[in-house]
Design a protein around this motif. Structure first.
Motif: not given
Length: 75
Positions: A9, A12, A18-19, A24, A29-30, A32, A56
């Motif tokens: 996490f 990422l 990824v933010y 997203v 994310m969870c 993934w 996030l």
């Protein structure tokens, strides 16, 4: 959520950034990393004192502020 998934996490967010993709979500994310959002949220709240969505959001706001200060760009 175990430490390996927590580290994924964090990776990422920190390395993959990824933010930066507005599509997203914390829920995505969870998915993934293979953990239920409620489980991840409880873990993050216990370990960091913040909900996953708030983390996030903070990354997104921090990046927007940085870009504005450094380059004068509004995100």
């Amino acid at each position: 959520m175990d430490t390996d998934r927590f580290e994924l996490f964090a990776t990422l967010l920190e390395k993959e950034k990824v933010y930066m993709d507005p599509g997203v979500t914390f829920r995505r994310m969870c998915k993934w990393i293979g953990v239920e959002p409620s489980e991840a949220d409880a873990f993050l709240m216990e370990e960091l004192g913040y909900h996953g969505d708030d983390i996030l959001k903070a990354y997104r706001e921090g990046n927007a502020s940085y870009m504005h200060e450094k380059y004068g760009i509004e995100l």
